[in-house]
Design a protein around this motif. Structure first.
Motif, PDB file in Angstrom:
ATOM      1  N   ARG B 314       8.865   7.088  -3.649  1.00 43.00           N
ATOM      2  CA  ARG B 314       7.568   7.059  -2.971  1.00 43.00           C
ATOM      3  C   ARG B 314       7.614   6.066  -1.839  1.00 43.00           C
ATOM      4  NH1 ARG B 314       3.031   6.969  -7.732  1.00 43.00           N
ATOM      5  NH2 ARG B 314       3.389   9.092  -8.511  1.00 43.00           N
ATOM      6  N   LYS B 315       6.924   6.460  -0.849  1.00 42.92           N
ATOM      7  CA  LYS B 315       6.859   5.543   0.270  1.00 42.92           C
ATOM      8  C   LYS B 315       5.901   4.409  -0.037  1.00 42.92           C
ATOM      9  CE  LYS B 315       7.857   8.951   3.781  1.00 42.92           C
ATOM     10  NZ  LYS B 315       7.347   9.613   4.996  1.00 42.92           N
ATOM     11  N   ARG B 350       0.077   0.632  -8.921  1.00 49.70           N
ATOM     12  CA  ARG B 350       0.386   2.040  -9.027  1.00 49.70           C
ATOM     13  C   ARG B 350       0.084   2.604 -10.396  1.00 49.70           C
ATOM     14  NH1 ARG B 350       1.576   3.038  -4.029  1.00 49.70           N
ATOM     15  NH2 ARG B 350       2.914   1.535  -3.043  1.00 49.70           N
ATOM     16  N   SER B 413       8.167   6.103  -6.382  1.00 40.09           N
ATOM     17  CA  SER B 413       8.065   7.467  -5.910  1.00 40.09           C
ATOM     18  C   SER B 413       6.782   8.054  -6.400  1.00 40.09           C
ATOM     19  CB  SER B 413       9.271   8.260  -6.422  1.00 40.09           C
ATOM     20  OG  SER B 413       9.103   9.617  -6.127  1.00 40.09           O
ATOM     21  N   GLU B 414       5.937   8.569  -5.521  1.00 40.87           N
ATOM     22  CA  GLU B 414       4.697   9.183  -5.936  1.00 40.87           C
ATOM     23  C   GLU B 414       4.656  10.627  -5.518  1.00 40.87           C
ATOM     24  OE1 GLU B 414       1.560   7.287  -3.920  1.00 40.87           O
ATOM     25  OE2 GLU B 414       2.243   7.871  -1.930  1.00 40.87           O
ATOM     26  N   GLU B 415       5.667  11.046  -5.142  1.00 40.29           N
ATOM     27  CA  GLU B 415       5.669  12.388  -4.607  1.00 40.29           C
ATOM     28  C   GLU B 415       5.568  13.402  -5.728  1.00 40.29           C
ATOM     29  OE1 GLU B 415       8.476  11.387  -0.771  1.00 40.29           O
ATOM     30  OE2 GLU B 415       9.247  12.636  -2.419  1.00 40.29           O
TER      31      GLU B 415
END
Lengths: 207, 520
Positions: B314-315, B350, B413-415
Motif C-alpha cells: 500500500r502506498k 491502519r 498494502s491496502e490495495e
C-alpha cells in the motif's frame, strides 16, 4: 587208470587257455577284425620260425611246388566277405594240418600248441564276424548275382583253390609218411601261406 | 637278435664214406652239400639294399675268393649262380635286384676257394619277409643353428625291389635326442618314396645343452631295432636368441609397468569420483527396480498445510490533517525489532479499513502496552483480549477483534487484502507460536479472522491445502517481519498433527479468548 589224471592234467592247461581265448575272441569287435588277424597271423609266423632253427639242407631235394593260389589277390575289388571267407578257409585247413599228432618229435610241443591255439582263436573270431555279416547279406547276394552274370570270376573259386592247395600239402605229408623233411618242407610252405594272408589283411584295412 | 645261419663247411673227404655206403646198399645219389656250422650267414637291409654277408667261424681257414649260388623252395630248381658275386674277395653280396620275392624261401650257398680248391661251403635259408635282419639305419648329418638343429637324412637313390610301397610303410624313421639323459623320440613323416633325402628340424631346445641324435628304422611288427651311432652337437644359440630373450624379458617388464600405470590411474579416478560414481540417491529415486516400475511406491504423505502470505503493498498515505495525535499515527511505525526478536509494524493508522483507526486501539490499549510492538499479536491479544474486562476493554475487545482482524492486514498494502486476489507473493516464515494465538477454523465462510495455528515456536510453517489452492491462506506470523495473511471465505487447514507440546511448556496457560482463539 592212472593215465586219466595225467591226461586230465595235460589237457587242463590247454583247455583253460582255449577257454580264455574263446572268451576273448567272442568279445572282440568285428570292426577290428583286420587288426586282430594281422596280429595273430604274424604271431603264427614267428612261432613257425622258432619251431626250427634252420631248414635242413638235406631236405631240399624233397621240396615240392604246392602252388599257392596267389590269384585270389588278383581280383580287382574283392569283397570284404570274400576276404573273410578265404581267411576262414585257410585257417581251418591249416588248423587241420597242425592238429595231427604225427609231428610230435619234429617240433617242440609248446610251439605246436601255441600255433594250434592261435589258429583256433582265429577261426572263432572269423566265425563270429561272418555270422554277423550274414544278417546283412541280402543286398550283397544280389550284387554277387549281378557280378556272376557280368562274367567276373565268382569269389567262391578262391575257397576252392585254397582247399586244393591244402589238399596237396596233406597228400604230400601222407606220401612222405610224415617224415621229418616232409614236415620241414610243409612248415616252410605254411609260412609262405601265412605271410601271403598277412598281406591280405591290408585289403581289410583299406576297406 | 641277429638271425644267423650256422652252416658247416663240407669237405670232399667227408663224401667218400657215404658214397661207399650207398654203393653197398645199392642206393646211389649225389649228396649235395649239407649244412654244417662252419660259417654264419646274415641277411641285412642296408640303406634299403638286400645284403647277404657271411663270416667263417674257423678263422684258420682263409679263402682267397668266394662264389654265391642260390635256389628257391617253391619250385624244384637247380642252384643258380649270382653273377655279381662270382670270385669275389669281399664277404658280402648285394642281392637287391636278385631276391625280390618277399614270400619266397631262398636257399643261398657260399663256397670259399683258395685257387681252384673249395675250402668251405655254407648253405642257408632265408624267408625274406621275416628272416631279414632289421634295417640298417640310414646315413645322416646334424647341423646346429642359432635356434634349432637340422638333421639331414640320406637315403639310397635306388629302392630295393623287395620293398614295395606296402613294405615301405612297414618301417618308420625315428630320431632321438638325448640331453642330460632325457630321450625324446621324433617321428618324422616321410612323404613319398624312402629314397630321397629329407631334412628334419628340431627346435625348442635348451640353450647351452649338448644334444645327440640317432636314427633308426622301426618296423611295424615287433623286431629288433638297429640304431645308428649317436652324433652330438652343443646347442649354443647366438646373439639373436639371447637378444630375443632379453627383448622378451624387457617386453614383459614393460607390460607389467603399463598394467601398473593403468591400474593406478583407474584407482585414482575412482577415488576422485570421476568414474564409478556412487549412487547415494535415496531409494525412491532408484528407478532400476522392477518393483518400482510395476508397483510404484507412493511417497509417504506428509501432512502439510498450505500457508500463503500475501503481500499487499500500500502506498503510504500522508494525512494532511493536522492531528497531532493522529499525525503520528499516520506514520507507519517502522518495523522495529522487538527484544524478543519480532519485527513490529506500525499499524496504528491502519487498523480500520474504514472506520477502524488506531484510536480504537489506543483507546483500548493499555498504556503500558503502547510501547509494545503492535504487530505482536500476542501482545495485542493481551491488550485487547485480556479477561477481566472493563467495559471499554470489552468494547475494545470486540472492536479490537475486528481491528485485530484488520490489524493483521498488511499495513503496507491496502490495495487488496484478499488472498485470492493477492499479489501472489508467498513468504515462508518462522512463527513463534508463543507469540501467536491459534484458532482452529471450522467451516466458517465469513471468517475474516486470521486463524493462527499452534505450532512449535519459531518453526517454519508452510501450510498447503492440497485441495483448495486459490482461496486458501496462510498463516501466521511472528518473528521477522512477516505479514499475516487473511483467510479465504472457506478456508480449511490441515492442522499439523505434531502439534508441539510447547503449549504445555509455556508457563502461560492457554486462555480462551472467545471465538475460538486460544491465547497462550
Amino acid at each position: 587208470m592212472s593215465a586219466e589224471p595225467d591226461v586230465i592234467r595235460k589237457c587242463m592247461w590247454p583247455v583253460c587257455l582255449m577257454g580264455l581265448f574263446v572268451t576273448s575272441v567272442l568279445s572282440l569287435d568285428c570292426n577290428l577284425l583286420n587288426v586282430h588277424l594281422r596280429r595273430v597271423t604274424w604271431q603264427n609266423l614267428s612261432l613257425l620260425r622258432r619251431m626250427s632253427k634252420s631248414f635242413p639242407i638235406e631236405c631240399l631235394r624233397e621240396s615240392k611246388a604246392f602252388e599257392l593260389p596267389q590269384e585270389i589277390l588278383s581280383h580287382t575289388q574283392p569283397l570284404t566277405r570274400d576276404i573273410k571267407e578265404a581267411f576262414y578257409e585257410m585257417s581251418r585247413q591249416a588248423f587241420h594240418i597242425f592238429i595231427q599228432d604225427t609231428f610230435k618229435s619234429t617240433w617242440e610241443e609248446k610251439h605246436l600248441r601255441q600255433v594250434q591255439i592261435g589258429l583256433d582263436q582265429q577261426l572263432q573270431y572269423l566265425e563270429q564276424c561272418l555270422e554277423e555279416e550274414e544278417e546283412n547279406e541280402d543286398m550283397r547276394e544280389v550284387a554277387e548275382d549281378e557280378r556272376t552274370q557280368s562274367g567276373t570270376p565268382v569269389p567262391q573259386l578262391s575257397n576252392l583253390e585254397l582247399r586244393r592247395y591244402f589238399n596237396r600239402i596233406d597228400r604230400f605229408l601222407k606220401d612222405k609218411k610224415y617224415s621229418h623233411c616232409a614236415w620241414e618242407i610243409v612248415r616252410v610252405e605254411i609260412r609262405r601261406c601265412f605271410y601271403f594272408f598277412h598281406k591280405f589283411t591290408a585289403l581289410l584295412r583299406r576297406k | 637278435m641277429v638271425l644267423s645261419q650256422n652252416v658247416s663247411a663240407v669237405g670232399p673227404l667227408n663224401l667218400y664214406p657215404m658214397v661207399h655206403i650207398s654203393l653197398v646198399f645199392g642206393i646211389s645219389y649225389v649228396l649235395p652239400d649239407f649244412s654244417d656250422e662252419s660259417c654264419t650267414l646274415k641277411m641285412t637291409l642296408r640303406n634299403l639294399q638286400s645284403i647277404l654277408s657271411w663270416e667263417l667261424k674257423n678263422h684258420s681257414i682263409v679263402p682267397t675268393h668266394y662264389t654265391l649260388w642260390y635256389t628257391i623252395m617253391s619250385k624244384q630248381e637247380d642252384m643258380k649262380i649270382v653273377g655279381d658275386c662270382t670270385n669275389i674277395t669281399r664277404s658280402f653280396c648285394d642281392l637287391t635286384d636278385v631276391w625280390v620275392n618277399m614270400t619266397e624261401m631262398y636257399i643261398p650257398k657260399v663256397v670259399g676257394f683258395r685257387g681252384n680248391a673249395a675250402l668251405v661251403s655254407c648253405v642257408g635259408s632265408f624267408f625274406l619277409a621275416m628272416d631279414t635282419l632289421p634295417l640298417d639305419p640310414p646315413e645322416f648329418e646334424i647341423v646346429g643353428f642359432t635356434d634349432h638343429i637340422s638333421v639331414n637324412v640320406k637315403f639310397q637313390s635306388v629302392a630295393p625291389k623287395i620293398l614295395n610301397e606296402e613294405e615301405l610303410q612297414f618301417y618308420l624313421a625315428l630320431i632321438e635326442e638325448q640331453s642330460g639323459g632325457t630321450v625324446k623320440k621324433h617321428k618324422p613323416q616321410i612323404n613319398g618314396n624312402v629314397t630321397e633325402n629329407f631334412i628334419y628340424v628340431i627346435d625348442k631346445l635348451i640353450p647351452k645343452t649338448n644334444y645327440c641324435v640317432s636314427v633308426y628304422f622301426e618296423p611295424k611288427h615287433p623286431r629288433k631295432i638297429k640304431r645308428s651311432p649317436l652324433k652330438c652337437t652343443l646347442f649354443q644359440p647366438g646373439w639373436e636368441s639371447e637378444s630375443s630373450e632379453s627383448a622378451t624379458i624387457g617386453g614383459i617388464i614393460t607390460l607389467f609397468l603399463m598394467a601398473a600405470v593403468v591400474i593406478s590411474t583407474v584407482m585414482m579416478l575412482k577415488r576422485i569420483g570421476y568414474i564409478c560414481l556412487r549412487n547415494n540417491s535415496p531409494k525412491v529415486l532408484n528407478f532400476y527396480k522392477l518393483s518400482v516400475w510395476v508397483f510404484p511406491e507412493l511417497p509417504p504423505l506428509e501432512k502439510v498445510a498450505t500457508v500463503e502470505v500475501i503481500h499487499i503493498n500500500r502506498k503510504k498515505k500522508v494525512w494532511n490533517y493536522n492531528y497531532d495525535d493522529e499525525s503520528d499515527s499516520d506514520n507507519e511505525a517502522a518495523p522495529r525489532t522487538s527484544a524478543g526478536g519480532y519485527t513490529t509494524h506500525g499499524l496504528t493508522g491502519r487498523l480500520w479499513p474504514a472506520s477502524v483507526s488506531s484510536a480504537t486501539l489506543e483507546d483500548c490499549s493499555d498504556p503500558a502496552a503502547e510501547e509494545r510492538d503492535l504487530p505482536d499479536p500476542e501482545a495485542d491479544a493481551e491488550t485487547l483480549m485480556a479477561p477481566g474486562p472493563s467495559p471499554w476493554q470489552s468494547e475494545c475487545t470486540s472492536r479490537g477483534y475486528q481491528g485485530r482482524g484488520n490489524l493483521l492486514q498488511d499495513p503496507f498494502s491496502e490495495e487488496d487484502s484478499s488472498p485470492t486476489e493477492g499479489s501472489g507473493d508467498r513468504i515462508v516464515f518462522n512463527v513463534d507460536l508463543n507469540s501467536v494465538c491459534v484458532r482452529a477454523l471450522e467451516d466458517n465462510d465469513d471468517s475474516e479472522v486470521t486463524p493462527m495455528l499452534p505450532s512449535g515456536p519459531e518453526e517454519t510453517v508452510v501450510l498447503e491445502d492440497p485441495d483448495e489452492t486459490e482461496s486458501n491462506l496462510l498463516l501466521v506470523a511472528s518473528g521477522e517481519g512477516t505479514q499475516l495473511p487473511f483467510p479465504g471465505p472457506s478456508a480449511q487447514y490441515p492442522w499439523p498433527e505434531d502439534s508441539p507440546s510447547d503449549k504445555s511448556d509455556t508457563s502461560e496457560s492457554d486462555v480462551d479468548m472467545g471465538d475460538g482463539y486460544v491465547m497462550r
